[in-house]
Scaffold this active site. Structure first.
Site, PDB file in Angstrom:
ATOM      1  N   SER A 157       0.842  -1.165   0.053  1.00  0.00           N
ATOM      2  CA  SER A 157      -0.004  -0.053  -0.136  1.00  0.00           C
ATOM      3  C   SER A 157       0.854   1.204   0.051  1.00  0.00           C
ATOM      4  CB  SER A 157      -0.853   0.121   1.155  1.00  0.00           C
ATOM      5  OG  SER A 157      -2.162   0.936   0.909  1.00  0.00           O
TER       6      SER A 157
ATOM      7  N   ASP B  12      -5.948  -3.566  -2.586  1.00  0.00           N
ATOM      8  CA  ASP B  12      -4.996  -3.341  -1.538  1.00  0.00           C
ATOM      9  C   ASP B  12      -4.229  -4.416  -0.892  1.00  0.00           C
ATOM     10  OD1 ASP B  12      -3.497  -2.286   1.080  1.00  0.00           O
ATOM     11  OD2 ASP B  12      -4.479  -0.450   0.691  1.00  0.00           O
TER      12      ASP B  12
END
Length: 307
Positions: free
Chosen positions: A42, A158
């Site tokens: 991320s 993610d």
């Protein structure tokens, strides 16, 4: 220090808290520690990419210039309702501060990998070749904020959903010593603690997402569900519910993954008061990142010297 060591840097997920990665990288560099294997999840994938492309200083300058108004401009509601982030503006940001669309992971001067999640199977995906920008984007595609990214016939989201602190990736890519940054300690429940009034002028004025930022978002989106003036009897707002859910997920997964595959050195910045979209608080996060390294200088020297 043994200069032949392969040092891996595992940069964890944590939204706005991720600016602390910049302070940690800069402080490690002052100690002569320059990892040759960089893995990120991320926001960690984004900062890690800026580091390996030599754009970390440019990213730091940009982050420290952010205001609440700037953050609000990144938020938009598209007609397909696939996410809240203005993808065109975000793409421009990546090109200006991280890498160009033609930059490939295999051409980087250091070993690099970004962690993402296959939305259909739930499997962990390591992005180690191809477009650097696409890898970073796929690793950062937090459900609810970003639309899923299509990559090799898979929808990716993610990486924090499966591996928030990618120590295992560093090990697999040949790291002898892994330095990890865990941004997910002590974060559960923080989004529901009402912050006190800390009036302060300038771009670092401390207001939660439920304050001035949502007021700006409401102005740009004209959508009432960003109204965060909620009492204890009302359900949490949309952004608060997303943020709290992400916090719970990442905290539980981080504990499990790092128990099974611990790093040699772990930094845990104390930034639980920084909310999901409080990107304008970069100065605080970077400063805490530097302090993390300074507090552990003796341990760092001991671990690397012993190795």
């Amino acid at each position: 220090m043994n200069t032949k060591l392969n040092i891996g840097l595992a940069l964890g997920s944590g939204s706005s808290r991720g600016w602390s990665h910049i302070g940690i990288i800069n402080e490690l560099s002052k100690l002569g520690i320059k990892p040759n294997i960089v893995c990120g999840t991320s926001v960690g994938a984004m900062v890690g990419a800026a580091y390996v492309t030599g754009n970390i200083e440019k990213l730091e300058t940009w982050a420290c210039s952010l205001t609440k108004f700037d953050v609000a401009r990144f938020l938009d509601i598209n007609t397909s309702m696939t996410g809240f982030v203005n993808t065109e503006r975000f793409h421009h940001f990546l090109n200006e501060n991280i890498a160009g669309d033609d930059d490939l992971i295999e051409d980087l001067p250091k070993v690099y990998a970004a962690v993402s999640t296959d939305l259909e199977t739930g499997r962990e995906v390591w992005l180690r070749e191809g477009s650097l920008v696409q890898a970073v984007w796929a690793s950062m595609s937090m459900p609810g904020l970003f639309p899923a990214i299509r990559h090799d016939n898979r929808w990716l989201v993610d990486g924090g959903l499966v591996n928030p602190v990618p120590v295992s990736v560093c090990r697999a890519l040949g790291a002898d010593i892994v330095i990890a940054v865990n941004l997910n300690g002590d974060i559960v429940g923080k989004h529901f603690i009402k912050s006190t009034d800390k009036s302060k002028t300038g771009k670092n004025q401390k207001e939660s997402v439920s304050g001035k930022l949502t007021e700006l978002v409401r102005e740009y989106t004209s959508l009432s569900f960003f109204d965060d003036e909620e009492d204890e009897e009302q359900p949490p707002s949309l952004l608060n519910a997303i943020a709290a859910s992400v916090n719970i997920t990442q905290d539980r997964i981080t504990r499990s993954r790092m128990a099974g595959d611990p790093a040699d050195i772990i930094f845990s910045p104390k930034l639980s008061d920084i909310g999901l979209l409080e990107l304008y608080r970069a100065d605080e996060a970077i400063a805490e990142g530097k302090k993390c390294v300074q507090r552990k200088t003796a341990e760092i020297e001991y671990v690397l010297g012993r190795a």
